[in-house]
Design an enzyme around this catalytic site. Structure first.
Site, PDB file in Angstrom:
ATOM      1  N   GLU A 397       1.091  -1.239  -0.075  1.00  8.21           N
ATOM      2  CA  GLU A 397      -0.006  -0.148  -0.112  1.00  8.21           C
ATOM      3  C   GLU A 397       0.806   1.133   0.016  1.00  8.21           C
ATOM      4  O   GLU A 397       0.474   2.147  -0.660  1.00  8.21           O
ATOM      5  CB  GLU A 397      -1.047   0.021   1.262  1.00  8.21           C
ATOM      6  CG  GLU A 397      -2.267  -0.998   0.922  1.00  8.21           C
ATOM      7  CD  GLU A 397      -1.818  -2.270   1.085  1.00  8.21           C
ATOM      8  OE1 GLU A 397      -0.745  -2.493   1.540  1.00  8.21           O
ATOM      9  OE2 GLU A 397      -2.880  -3.170   0.915  1.00  8.21           O
ATOM     10  N   HIS A 466     -11.751  -5.113   9.175  1.00  7.04           N
ATOM     11  CA  HIS A 466     -12.259  -4.955   7.781  1.00  7.04           C
ATOM     12  C   HIS A 466     -13.419  -4.045   7.891  1.00  7.04           C
ATOM     13  O   HIS A 466     -14.587  -4.530   7.071  1.00  7.04           O
ATOM     14  CB  HIS A 466     -12.461  -6.365   6.962  1.00  7.04           C
ATOM     15  CG  HIS A 466     -11.305  -7.096   6.593  1.00  7.04           C
ATOM     16  ND1 HIS A 466     -10.277  -7.519   7.461  1.00  7.04           N
ATOM     17  CD2 HIS A 466     -10.854  -7.102   5.218  1.00  7.04           C
ATOM     18  CE1 HIS A 466      -9.322  -7.839   6.367  1.00  7.04           C
ATOM     19  NE2 HIS A 466      -9.738  -7.565   5.367  1.00  7.04           N
TER      20      HIS A 466
END
Ligand code: TPP
Length: 672
Positions: A397, A466
């Site tokens: 990322e 999440h």
């Protein structure tokens, strides 16, 4: 003397002159920190002992090849051709400085030139370099970018991500490690178990070398080889230059941790002394000539420093300028076609239209290319626009966001995906410390027009890693624009608006709504960023909401209407820029009775910001009753039943509205 020998002689004399200039410059900068009171304040990291690396490396490159360096970067700036006066004035925090005193010694930038800039975050420049290289390649240029790091930085995650990305994509990058033997105050040998740092490149499968960073010809020739390799499309190289650190880590470093032997060894390798000896022994200059060259550099530095110190300080009136671009009036875009589609299809349509209308747009991330994204947001885009514009990246990322920044600095419009918003935290540096600052630091000469798409929210089974709602973390950062799409229609229009904006934007999608359908107006252009939308007018109470909580708020308002309560709902859409007029209108319409609803946890949520602003803006003490309904400060569980116990559901909104409408206006502190 042969022509080749003559050229080399001229090179060595030139290199000596520039190294001497940089040494004199650094000595002066150090001296300015040591006056009482100091003429230069804050940390200054000097490159004494390392000057020959930028000088000789850049002698091997073309004038249009680019440079990204560390906070120890004065030498790189000067060797890159940045005006020395602007560099000294910046160190002295003057208005004439390269960045008008906004950057100081350690964060100078000029991305509109070959000197993209310094970086004060260890290792961060490497992923930015990936984006610069992507831009060079995409725009058909064979330029190379050189990115420098210290030895300690080789242990940074960002550096590993950059090397993984550069290797996988064969990017034209020269990773340069200036190994001065010290990771700040800790010996490098204590932090590595390999005898040559260059060996790290083996794991990534690209070439590397360890070179004496005090040898003018070896530096130049190794960089030339690496540049040829990169220009031939063969990918990156890593070159470790061993250099002496002549002075402390920073200007006030007492070096109590350093042995006298280590210091003496460093001094014995002083590149200026070595080059001077070489000029004399090779008969390129006699002792007198050398003294004259040195004196000339001292004089140049004296003159420019006097000028810098006498230069004006920045005007306080300008301290708020250039955080984001001035908003420009944009007409509503022409509607091309109206279609019923799912939210995720609307995202896909927006990406398609962005790629089709903006040749500078590229679209990438994990699984984004050939598979079309794990949620199919980028389905068929690689087929339609080709692998140069739509591609997959390593699971990295920081490399995704850093490269997006680098590419945006160099003329591209990257629209990148972070698969789940929760994953942004492993790479937040690139948004918070890097992209958000560019316009401000460069006083509007550069900007970082990148778009990050991500999705968030709670769905059955999504665990605490999440399901986090992250908007307040991002909205906290000056310079970042943040949108949340609560409908298929906005999934399209907010993304188009972000892609047309000149500043870094994060568009947060609502995963739980991906399969919901709505009417979407496909447009020929994009609306401006920053407008809220009144989804439902109302007079008894106004709900302000956004993203995943918005549909709950709308459903609640509908049910409340059946019970005779006229509740309005404002969809904020953008947290930054905030539509203050739309909020003020709602407050007026609802006689100051406002409920803010968001799915993110309460403490420090954006609701708290709105409450504060509403009260700050209510100086004349008008009627104001503002409450907030958010998830409590609890990590989100995976089980549906447990989730429902926490979320601001339709039922909880209805209950809170009833309570508010029946309550007198009192003040009390509630638990989050
Ligand atoms: C991400 C990050 N961690 C820590 C620091 C603090 N810091 C600044 S310079 C430095 C030393 C880095 O050593 P090295 O990479 O060897 O470079 P050198 O300073 O020797 O040039 C550290 C730890 C920082 N600026 N950024």
């Amino acid at each position: 003397m042969s022509a080749a020998h003559g050229a080399n002689a001229a090179y060595l004399v030139d290199a000596f002159r520039t190294v001497a200039f940089i040494r004199a410059f650094e000595a002066k900068a150090l001296a300015l920190t040591q006056t009482k009171p100091p003429l230069v304040k804050g940390s200054v990291h000097l490159c004494a002992g390392q000057e020959l690396v930028p000088v000789a490396a850049l002698a091997a490159l073309r004038d249009d090849d680019q440079v990204i360096c560390t906070y120890r970067g004065h030498g790189w700036a000067l060797a890159s051709g940045v005006d020395p006066y602007a560099v000294m004035a910046e160190i002295c925090h003057r208005a004439d400085g390269l960045n008008g005193g906004r950057a100081g010694s350690a964060y100078m930038m000029a991305p509109d030139t070959r000197f993209i800039g310094e970086n004060s975050i260890v290792g961060a420049g490497t992923t930015i370099a990936c984006g610069v290289a992507i831009a060079n390649r995409t725009l058909g240029s064979d330029r190379v970018v050189i990115v420098t790091i210290g030895d300690g930085a080789l242990n940074q995650g960002a550096v590993h991500e950059a090397m993984a990305m550069a290797a996988a994509m064969k990017l034209p990058i020269l990773f340069v490690v200036e190994n001065n033997g010290w990771s700040e105050l800790t010996p490098t040998s204590a932090m590595f178990t390999i005898d040559r740092l260059a060996h790290r490149a083996r794991g990534y499968g690209f070439p590397s070398a360890t070179i004496d960073g005090t040898d003018a010809t070896a530096i130049r020739d190794s960089i030339a080889m690496a540049a040829d390799h990169a220009r031939a499309g063969k990918g990156p190289s890593l070159i470790e230059f061993t250099v002496p650190r002549l002075w402390g880590h920073y200007h006030a470093d007492m070096q109590h941790y350093r042995s006298k032997d280590d210091q003496a060894e460093a001094e014995a390798r002083d590149p200026l002394a070595r080059l001077r000896a070489r000029l004399v022994s090779d008969g390129l200059a006699d002792a007198q000539e050398v003294e004259r060259l040195l004196a000339e550099q001292d004089e140049r530095v004296e003159t420019l420093t006097r000028r810098a110190l006498n230069g004006p300080a920045g005007s306080p009136d300008t301290a708020r300028d250039h955080v984001v671009a001035q908003a420009s009036a944009t007409l509503a875009p022409a509607v091309r076609e109206t279609k019923t589609m799912t939210y995720i299809q609307a995202v896909n349509a927006a990406l398609h239209d962005i790629l089709e209308t903006d040749p500078a747009a590229i679209c990438y991330g994990e699984d984004v290319g050939s598979a079309g994204g794990i949620f199919q947001a980028s389905r068929y885009l690689q087929r339609d626009f080709g692998p140069d514009r739509v591609f997959d990246t390593p699971i990295a990322e920081n490399a995704i966001l850093g490269s997006a920044l680098g590419a945006s600095l160099c003329g591209l419009k990257p629209v990148v995906e972070i698969m789940w918003s929760d994953f942004i935290f492993v790479a937040l540096d690139q948004l918070v410390n890097q992209a958000a600052n560019i316009r401000y630091i460069t006083r509007g000469r550069s900007s970082a027009p990148l778009v990050v798409r991500t999705q968030q929210g709670v769905t059955p089974g999504s665990c605490a890693q999440h399901s986090r709602s992250i908007e307040a973390f991002l909205a906290h950062v000056p310079g970042l624009k943040v949108a949340l799409a609560a409908s298929a229609s906005d999934a399209y229009s907010l993304l188009r608006a972000a892609a047309a904006d000149p500043d870094p934007c994060v568009v947060i999608e609502a995963r739980g709504l991906y399969q919901t359908k709505g009417e979407v107006q496909l447009t020929d252009g994009a609306e401006a960023v920053g407008s809220a939308r009144l989804r439902r007018p109302g007079r008894d109470l106004g709900i302000i909401s956004w993203g995943t909580a918005l549909p709950e708020a709308l459903a609640a308002a509908e049910e409340l209407a059946d019970a005779g309560h006229d509740v309005g709902v404002l969809d904020l859409r953008w947290l930054n820029p905030l539509d203050a007029d739309a909020i003020a209108d709602l407050v007026r319409q609802c006689d100051g009775r406002i409920l803010i609803v968001h799915e993110a946890a309460s403490t420090g949520g954006f609701g708290a910001e709105l409450v504060a602003r509403l009260h700050d803006g209510n100086a004349d003490g008008g009627a104001l009753h503002v409450e907030r309904l958010a998830s409590p400060d609890v990590p989100m569980p995976a089980a549906y039943e447990l989730q429902q116990a926490l979320l601001p559901t339709k039922q909880r909104i209805i209950e809170r509205v009833h309570a508010m409408l029946s309550r007198k206006r009192t003040v009390q502190l509630v638990e989050a």
